[in-house]
Motif scaffolding. Structure first.
Motif, PDB file in Angstrom:
ATOM      1  N   PRO A  87       0.803  -1.232   0.000  1.00  7.97           N
ATOM      2  CA  PRO A  87       0.000   0.000   0.000  1.00  7.97           C
ATOM      3  C   PRO A  87       0.838   1.286   0.000  1.00  7.97           C
ATOM      4  CG  PRO A  87      -0.930  -1.593   1.516  1.00  7.97           C
ATOM      5  CD  PRO A  87       0.381  -2.162   1.058  1.00  7.97           C
ATOM      6  N   HIS A  88       1.937   1.300   0.747  1.00 10.62           N
ATOM      7  CA  HIS A  88       2.768   2.512   0.803  1.00 10.62           C
ATOM      8  C   HIS A  88       3.368   2.830  -0.561  1.00 10.62           C
ATOM      9  CE1 HIS A  88       5.510   5.567   2.240  1.00 10.62           C
ATOM     10  NE2 HIS A  88       6.531   4.900   1.728  1.00 10.62           N
ATOM     11  N   THR A  89       3.864   1.791  -1.237  1.00 14.52           N
ATOM     12  CA  THR A  89       4.442   1.994  -2.572  1.00 14.52           C
ATOM     13  C   THR A  89       3.380   2.451  -3.557  1.00 14.52           C
ATOM     14  OG1 THR A  89       6.162   0.335  -2.196  1.00 14.52           O
ATOM     15  CG2 THR A  89       5.661   0.903  -4.481  1.00 14.52           C
ATOM     16  N   ILE A  90       2.232   1.813  -3.540  1.00 15.60           N
ATOM     17  CA  ILE A  90       1.152   2.176  -4.461  1.00 15.60           C
ATOM     18  C   ILE A  90       0.707   3.619  -4.223  1.00 15.60           C
ATOM     19  CG2 ILE A  90      -1.221   1.701  -5.141  1.00 15.60           C
ATOM     20  CD1 ILE A  90       0.821  -0.337  -6.133  1.00 15.60           C
ATOM     21  N   LYS A  91       0.674   4.040  -2.966  1.00 11.75           N
ATOM     22  CA  LYS A  91       0.295   5.424  -2.648  1.00 11.75           C
ATOM     23  C   LYS A  91       1.275   6.401  -3.280  1.00 11.75           C
ATOM     24  CE  LYS A  91      -0.689   8.521   1.229  1.00 11.75           C
ATOM     25  NZ  LYS A  91      -0.765   8.659   2.713  1.00 11.75           N
ATOM     26  N   ARG A  92       2.569   6.091  -3.223  1.00 15.00           N
ATOM     27  CA  ARG A  92       3.591   6.957  -3.834  1.00 15.00           C
ATOM     28  C   ARG A  92       3.477   6.921  -5.358  1.00 15.00           C
ATOM     29  NH1 ARG A  92       9.136   5.243  -2.654  1.00 15.00           N
ATOM     30  NH2 ARG A  92       9.694   7.278  -3.494  1.00 15.00           N
ATOM     31  N   VAL A  93       3.241   5.730  -5.894  1.00 15.18           N
ATOM     32  CA  VAL A  93       3.114   5.584  -7.345  1.00 15.18           C
ATOM     33  C   VAL A  93       1.958   6.427  -7.883  1.00 15.18           C
ATOM     34  CG1 VAL A  93       2.402   3.951  -9.143  1.00 15.18           C
ATOM     35  CG2 VAL A  93       4.211   3.324  -7.534  1.00 15.18           C
ATOM     36  N   LYS A  94       0.865   6.526  -7.130  1.00 16.40           N
ATOM     37  CA  LYS A  94      -0.311   7.278  -7.572  1.00 16.40           C
ATOM     38  C   LYS A  94      -0.049   8.773  -7.674  1.00 16.40           C
ATOM     39  CE  LYS A  94      -4.248   6.046  -5.645  1.00 16.40           C
ATOM     40  NZ  LYS A  94      -5.193   5.597  -4.589  1.00 16.40           N
ATOM     41  N   GLN A  95       1.057   9.214  -7.100  1.00 18.22           N
ATOM     42  CA  GLN A  95       1.426  10.631  -7.214  1.00 18.22           C
ATOM     43  C   GLN A  95       2.228  10.899  -8.486  1.00 18.22           C
ATOM     44  OE1 GLN A  95       0.095  12.730  -4.900  1.00 18.22           O
ATOM     45  NE2 GLN A  95      -0.817  10.830  -4.132  1.00 18.22           N
ATOM     46  N   THR A  96       2.546   9.856  -9.235  1.00 23.02           N
ATOM     47  CA  THR A  96       3.298   9.999 -10.479  1.00 23.02           C
ATOM     48  C   THR A  96       2.380   9.688 -11.663  1.00 23.02           C
ATOM     49  OG1 THR A  96       4.087   7.697 -10.382  1.00 23.02           O
ATOM     50  CG2 THR A  96       5.451   9.387  -9.329  1.00 23.02           C
ATOM     51  N   ARG A  97       2.945   9.799 -12.887  1.00 17.76           N
ATOM     52  CA  ARG A  97       2.102   9.642 -14.081  1.00 17.76           C
ATOM     53  C   ARG A  97       2.665   8.573 -15.032  1.00 17.76           C
ATOM     54  NH1 ARG A  97       2.808  15.165 -13.878  1.00 17.76           N
ATOM     55  NH2 ARG A  97       3.835  15.223 -15.914  1.00 17.76           N
ATOM     56  N   PRO A  98       2.688   7.315 -14.614  1.00 17.36           N
ATOM     57  CA  PRO A  98       3.201   6.244 -15.486  1.00 17.36           C
ATOM     58  C   PRO A  98       2.188   5.893 -16.571  1.00 17.36           C
ATOM     59  CG  PRO A  98       2.300   5.285 -13.507  1.00 17.36           C
ATOM     60  CD  PRO A  98       2.218   6.781 -13.313  1.00 17.36           C
ATOM     61  N   LEU A  99       2.668   5.256 -17.626  1.00 20.44           N
ATOM     62  CA  LEU A  99       1.759   4.739 -18.649  1.00 20.44           C
ATOM     63  C   LEU A  99       1.146   3.416 -18.197  1.00 20.44           C
ATOM     64  CD1 LEU A  99       3.672   5.341 -22.017  1.00 20.44           C
ATOM     65  CD2 LEU A  99       2.150   6.873 -20.762  1.00 20.44           C
ATOM     66  N   GLY A 100       1.767   2.777 -17.204  1.00 26.77           N
ATOM     67  CA  GLY A 100       1.249   1.508 -16.725  1.00 26.77           C
ATOM     68  C   GLY A 100       2.098   0.950 -15.599  1.00 26.77           C
ATOM     69  N   TYR A 101       1.694  -0.199 -15.072  1.00 25.29           N
ATOM     70  CA  TYR A 101       2.345  -0.814 -13.914  1.00 25.29           C
ATOM     71  C   TYR A 101       2.389  -2.316 -14.148  1.00 25.29           C
ATOM     72  CZ  TYR A 101       3.441  -1.216  -8.877  1.00 25.29           C
ATOM     73  OH  TYR A 101       4.041  -1.446  -7.658  1.00 25.29           O
ATOM     74  N   ILE A 102       3.545  -2.844 -14.538  1.00 26.61           N
ATOM     75  CA  ILE A 102       3.700  -4.266 -14.818  1.00 26.61           C
ATOM     76  C   ILE A 102       4.280  -4.951 -13.581  1.00 26.61           C
ATOM     77  CG2 ILE A 102       4.757  -5.970 -16.335  1.00 26.61           C
ATOM     78  CD1 ILE A 102       5.079  -3.735 -18.422  1.00 26.61           C
ATOM     79  N   VAL A 103       3.595  -5.957 -13.092  1.00 23.40           N
ATOM     80  CA  VAL A 103       4.016  -6.650 -11.874  1.00 23.40           C
ATOM     81  C   VAL A 103       4.876  -7.861 -12.231  1.00 23.40           C
ATOM     82  CG1 VAL A 103       3.233  -7.849  -9.805  1.00 23.40           C
ATOM     83  CG2 VAL A 103       1.947  -5.876 -10.656  1.00 23.40           C
ATOM     84  N   LYS A 104       6.020  -7.979 -11.563  1.00 21.82           N
ATOM     85  CA  LYS A 104       6.867  -9.166 -11.706  1.00 21.82           C
ATOM     86  C   LYS A 104       6.272 -10.320 -10.898  1.00 21.82           C
ATOM     87  CE  LYS A 104      11.141  -6.392 -11.877  1.00 21.82           C
ATOM     88  NZ  LYS A 104      12.395  -6.117 -11.136  1.00 21.82           N
ATOM     89  N   PRO A 105       6.482 -11.561 -11.300  1.00 19.21           N
ATOM     90  CA  PRO A 105       7.176 -11.984 -12.521  1.00 19.21           C
ATOM     91  C   PRO A 105       6.304 -11.753 -13.747  1.00 19.21           C
ATOM     92  CG  PRO A 105       6.307 -13.889 -11.376  1.00 19.21           C
ATOM     93  CD  PRO A 105       6.042 -12.713 -10.483  1.00 19.21           C
ATOM     94  N   PHE A 106       6.925 -11.384 -14.850  1.00 13.29           N
ATOM     95  CA  PHE A 106       6.198 -11.093 -16.073  1.00 13.29           C
ATOM     96  C   PHE A 106       6.487 -12.183 -17.108  1.00 13.29           C
ATOM     97  CE2 PHE A 106      10.310  -8.968 -16.074  1.00 13.29           C
ATOM     98  CZ  PHE A 106      10.861  -9.412 -17.263  1.00 13.29           C
ATOM     99  N   THR A 107       5.616 -12.272 -18.101  1.00 10.32           N
ATOM    100  CA  THR A 107       5.840 -13.175 -19.225  1.00 10.32           C
ATOM    101  C   THR A 107       6.221 -12.348 -20.445  1.00 10.32           C
ATOM    102  OG1 THR A 107       3.546 -13.086 -19.989  1.00 10.32           O
ATOM    103  CG2 THR A 107       4.099 -14.764 -18.324  1.00 10.32           C
ATOM    104  N   GLU A 108       6.801 -13.007 -21.431  1.00  6.34           N
ATOM    105  CA  GLU A 108       7.170 -12.299 -22.662  1.00  6.34           C
ATOM    106  C   GLU A 108       5.940 -11.685 -23.326  1.00  6.34           C
ATOM    107  OE1 GLU A 108       9.001 -13.311 -27.085  1.00  6.34           O
ATOM    108  OE2 GLU A 108       9.644 -14.500 -25.346  1.00  6.34           O
ATOM    109  N   ASN A 109       4.871 -12.459 -23.429  1.00  6.40           N
ATOM    110  CA  ASN A 109       3.649 -11.954 -24.065  1.00  6.40           C
ATOM    111  C   ASN A 109       3.030 -10.814 -23.269  1.00  6.40           C
ATOM    112  OD1 ASN A 109       3.822 -13.743 -26.199  1.00  6.40           O
ATOM    113  ND2 ASN A 109       2.528 -15.299 -25.206  1.00  6.40           N
TER     114      ASN A 109
END
Length: 227
Positions: A87-109
């Motif tokens: 929650p703390h990280t997400i709260k900080r992230v919401k103050q920025t303007r990313p195009l998206g948020y990809i969660v690890k582990p990720f797949t190639e597709n």
């Protein structure tokens, strides 16, 4: 999409190598990578990538969210790529303007799909303002504009990096702006709602600049900022 230049900011060398391999396999160009904010910023300014992949946990005192704040100032598009979802990280992230948020582990597709969708939305949503100033023709991103200020029959266009004196009226330039993002706070000022840092009693703060608010517009402005 094959010409898209991507910069990787990742502190795990194995993941960085994996990312580079996947991106190149899918036709992207990797123009560099770093594991710290300072190194990344220097190379991003030099290499001029189209898109930056940002891990949140990085080497050094500053992390990926700190880097994202700098990228917002530079108007450089980026995607978070991280395992941190607390929650703390997400709260900080919401103050920025990313195009998206990809969660690890990720797949190639999954990685490819997120990049394609985010980039497509970015280039289709981007809007520009064209004008002449100092005998030169300019075309700047509206997202770079902080505010506009009337000056007789001229108008100042203030961005994050420069001030332009345009031989057009505030009314004329405002007709070219996205009406959902730009709003008049005073007969002499139009602001970018996305750049507002604070709303005070009689002024709005943007980039440490106090911009006056007419009493008749304060209630509407407050509602727009909150929404």
């Amino acid at each position: 999409m094959s010409k898209l230049k991507i910069y990787i900011v990742e502190d795990d060398p194995i993941i960085a190598i994996t990312l580079e391999s996947i991106l190149q396999k899918n036709g992207y160009s990797v123009c560099g990578h770093a594991d710290s904010v300072d190194e990344a910023l220097a190379e991003i300014k030099s290499n001029k990538p189209d898109l930056v992949l940002v891990d949140i946990q990085l080497d050094g005192e500053r992390d990926g969210v700190d880097l994202a704040e700098d990228l917002d100032t530079l108007n450089k598009p980026y995607l978070y790529l991280t395992s941190q979802t607390d929650p703390h990280t997400i709260k900080r992230v919401k103050q920025t303007r990313p195009l998206g948020y990809i969660v690890k582990p990720f797949t190639e597709n999954g990685l490819r799909s997120n990049i394609e969708i985010a980039w497509n939305n970015y280039i289709n949503d981007e809007e520009f303002l064209s004008f002449s100033a100092d005998n030169e023709l300019y075309k700047i991103k509206q997202s770079q504009i902080l505010y506009l200020k009337a000056y007789d029959n001229y108008c100042y266009v203030i961005t994050t990096t420069r001030k332009y004196l345009v031989p057009k009226t505030l009314k004329y330039l405002s007709s070219q702006l996205n009406q959902e993002k730009f709003v008049k706070t005073h007969r002499s000022y139009i602001i970018n709602l996305l750049k507002v840092d604070a709303l005070c009693k009689n002024v709005v703060i943007i980039n440490n600049i106090e911009i006056p608010i007419s009493s008749s517009r304060k209630s509407t402005l407050k509602q727009l900022i909150q929404s």
